[in-house]
Design a protein around this motif. Sequence first.
Motif, PDB file in Angstrom:
ATOM      1  N   MET A  92      33.135 -28.327 -73.052  1.00 62.13           N
ATOM      2  CA  MET A  92      32.929 -26.918 -73.360  1.00 62.13           C
ATOM      3  C   MET A  92      31.505 -26.687 -73.855  1.00 62.13           C
ATOM      4  N   ALA A  93      30.972 -27.621 -74.637  1.00 62.01           N
ATOM      5  CA  ALA A  93      29.590 -27.486 -75.120  1.00 62.01           C
ATOM      6  C   ALA A  93      28.620 -27.474 -73.946  1.00 62.01           C
ATOM      7  N   ASP A  94      28.882 -28.326 -72.976  1.00 67.44           N
ATOM      8  CA  ASP A  94      28.046 -28.368 -71.777  1.00 67.44           C
ATOM      9  C   ASP A  94      28.159 -27.053 -71.014  1.00 67.44           C
ATOM     10  N   PHE A  95      29.378 -26.529 -70.903  1.00 74.30           N
ATOM     11  CA  PHE A  95      29.605 -25.287 -70.174  1.00 74.30           C
ATOM     12  C   PHE A  95      28.900 -24.112 -70.836  1.00 74.30           C
ATOM     13  N   LYS A  96      28.871 -24.103 -72.172  1.00 73.02           N
ATOM     14  CA  LYS A  96      28.287 -22.986 -72.916  1.00 73.02           C
ATOM     15  C   LYS A  96      26.825 -23.222 -73.292  1.00 73.02           C
ATOM     16  N   SER A  97      26.216 -24.236 -72.720  1.00 68.93           N
ATOM     17  CA  SER A  97      24.834 -24.562 -73.077  1.00 68.93           C
ATOM     18  C   SER A  97      23.826 -23.535 -72.595  1.00 68.93           C
ATOM     19  N   GLY A  98      24.247 -22.698 -71.654  1.00 65.12           N
ATOM     20  CA  GLY A  98      23.328 -21.705 -71.114  1.00 65.12           C
ATOM     21  C   GLY A  98      22.571 -22.191 -69.902  1.00 65.12           C
ATOM     22  N   CYS A 131      34.966 -30.070 -63.261  1.00 65.31           N
ATOM     23  CA  CYS A 131      35.059 -30.415 -64.679  1.00 65.31           C
ATOM     24  C   CYS A 131      36.352 -31.162 -64.952  1.00 65.31           C
ATOM     25  N   PRO A 132      36.503 -31.741 -66.152  1.00 66.51           N
ATOM     26  CA  PRO A 132      37.758 -32.405 -66.508  1.00 66.51           C
ATOM     27  C   PRO A 132      38.903 -31.400 -66.592  1.00 66.51           C
ATOM     28  N   GLN A 133      40.112 -31.889 -66.456  1.00 70.98           N
ATOM     29  CA  GLN A 133      41.303 -31.033 -66.535  1.00 70.98           C
ATOM     30  C   GLN A 133      41.359 -30.269 -67.857  1.00 70.98           C
ATOM     31  N   SER A 134      41.007 -30.945 -68.951  1.00 70.37           N
ATOM     32  CA  SER A 134      41.107 -30.316 -70.270  1.00 70.37           C
ATOM     33  C   SER A 134      40.178 -29.113 -70.389  1.00 70.37           C
ATOM     34  N   LEU A 135      38.978 -29.224 -69.822  1.00 74.24           N
ATOM     35  CA  LEU A 135      38.037 -28.102 -69.872  1.00 74.24           C
ATOM     36  C   LEU A 135      38.525 -26.960 -68.999  1.00 74.24           C
ATOM     37  N   ALA A 136      39.051 -27.261 -67.847  1.00 73.44           N
ATOM     38  CA  ALA A 136      39.575 -26.205 -66.971  1.00 73.44           C
ATOM     39  C   ALA A 136      40.698 -25.433 -67.661  1.00 73.44           C
ATOM     40  N   GLU A 137      41.590 -26.142 -68.329  1.00 74.71           N
ATOM     41  CA  GLU A 137      42.701 -25.487 -69.037  1.00 74.71           C
ATOM     42  C   GLU A 137      42.174 -24.613 -70.177  1.00 74.71           C
ATOM     43  N   SER A 138      41.191 -25.116 -70.919  1.00 74.90           N
ATOM     44  CA  SER A 138      40.622 -24.335 -72.021  1.00 74.90           C
ATOM     45  C   SER A 138      39.950 -23.068 -71.512  1.00 74.90           C
ATOM     46  N   LEU A 139      39.235 -23.164 -70.412  1.00 75.97           N
ATOM     47  CA  LEU A 139      38.577 -21.984 -69.843  1.00 75.97           C
ATOM     48  C   LEU A 139      39.610 -20.979 -69.351  1.00 75.97           C
ATOM     49  N   TYR A 140      40.694 -21.477 -68.780  1.00 72.21           N
ATOM     50  CA  TYR A 140      41.753 -20.589 -68.317  1.00 72.21           C
ATOM     51  C   TYR A 140      42.401 -19.858 -69.492  1.00 72.21           C
ATOM     52  N   GLN A 141      42.693 -20.597 -70.553  1.00 68.06           N
ATOM     53  CA  GLN A 141      43.370 -19.999 -71.702  1.00 68.06           C
ATOM     54  C   GLN A 141      42.501 -18.989 -72.444  1.00 68.06           C
ATOM     55  N   THR A 142      41.194 -19.186 -72.400  1.00 64.69           N
ATOM     56  CA  THR A 142      40.275 -18.274 -73.087  1.00 64.69           C
ATOM     57  C   THR A 142      39.652 -17.256 -72.135  1.00 64.69           C
TER      58      THR A 142
END
Length: 237
Positions: free
Chosen positions: A74-80, A94-105
């Motif tokens: 997530m830090a990498d994704f939000k780095s700008g 991306c990893p599965q965990s990051l995909a799920e977090s992006l979906y949920q948010t």
Amino acid sequence: MRQRDNITSYLSERVLARLRHEYSLVASEVWVDDDHRVDFVAFKPESFSPGRSSPSPSSIERGEFVFVEVKSSMADFKSGHGLTFQGDSNWLVCPQSLAESLYQTMGLPNGAAVFCPDAGGRLRKKFDLSIGAGSFRTAPASELLYRMVNHSYNTWRTSRGVFGSYCPWCSPYNPKPLGDIDTVSGDMDLIDGIGLTLDVSDPHGAHLTMSHDNDIDRAWIPINYCPICGRNFRKVR
């Protein structure tokens, strides 16, 4: 930082394996304009007309460019940095965990498909926000092709245009000399007198065998994936 680098490296290897199997030209770290660099850009011409053995000018202009961005966390994704989705198709890998977090948010990128590696290492589509979005490309094909060759870290002429729908190195399943794919990889020249062979016929698993021309000294190197098409050798054949 090391863990992040390892994840990025692993995802990039999976991206490259898939793109090299499905597209005609692949480049990494491409400056698509003066301000934006994309992790991977791949291109394939429009399907050839019947009777043609090479692409026509119109098939090049109507070809497909895919922009791929790789994010490890997530830090990498939000780095700008590195969220340039301006291709005909756009992937976030991306990893599965990051995909799920992006979906949920509700943070999934608009117009992009999200791919994650499965347990076997193959990229699978997890979410798709590109349906109905159309192309986001504004640059002409000639400019992007030029940038893929001249403004990138590395460029590969790949499997699609060279050996069609199957990989000659691991299909059918028998040993293949590395020389058979020199025109594909372009970067695997060996020292004179050294041979390198891929063997997937061994029931104990696929491996590379490196040997001297005297056939005395050998090195046995186990591998899980074909380095050209990305085939997972650990699956039941």
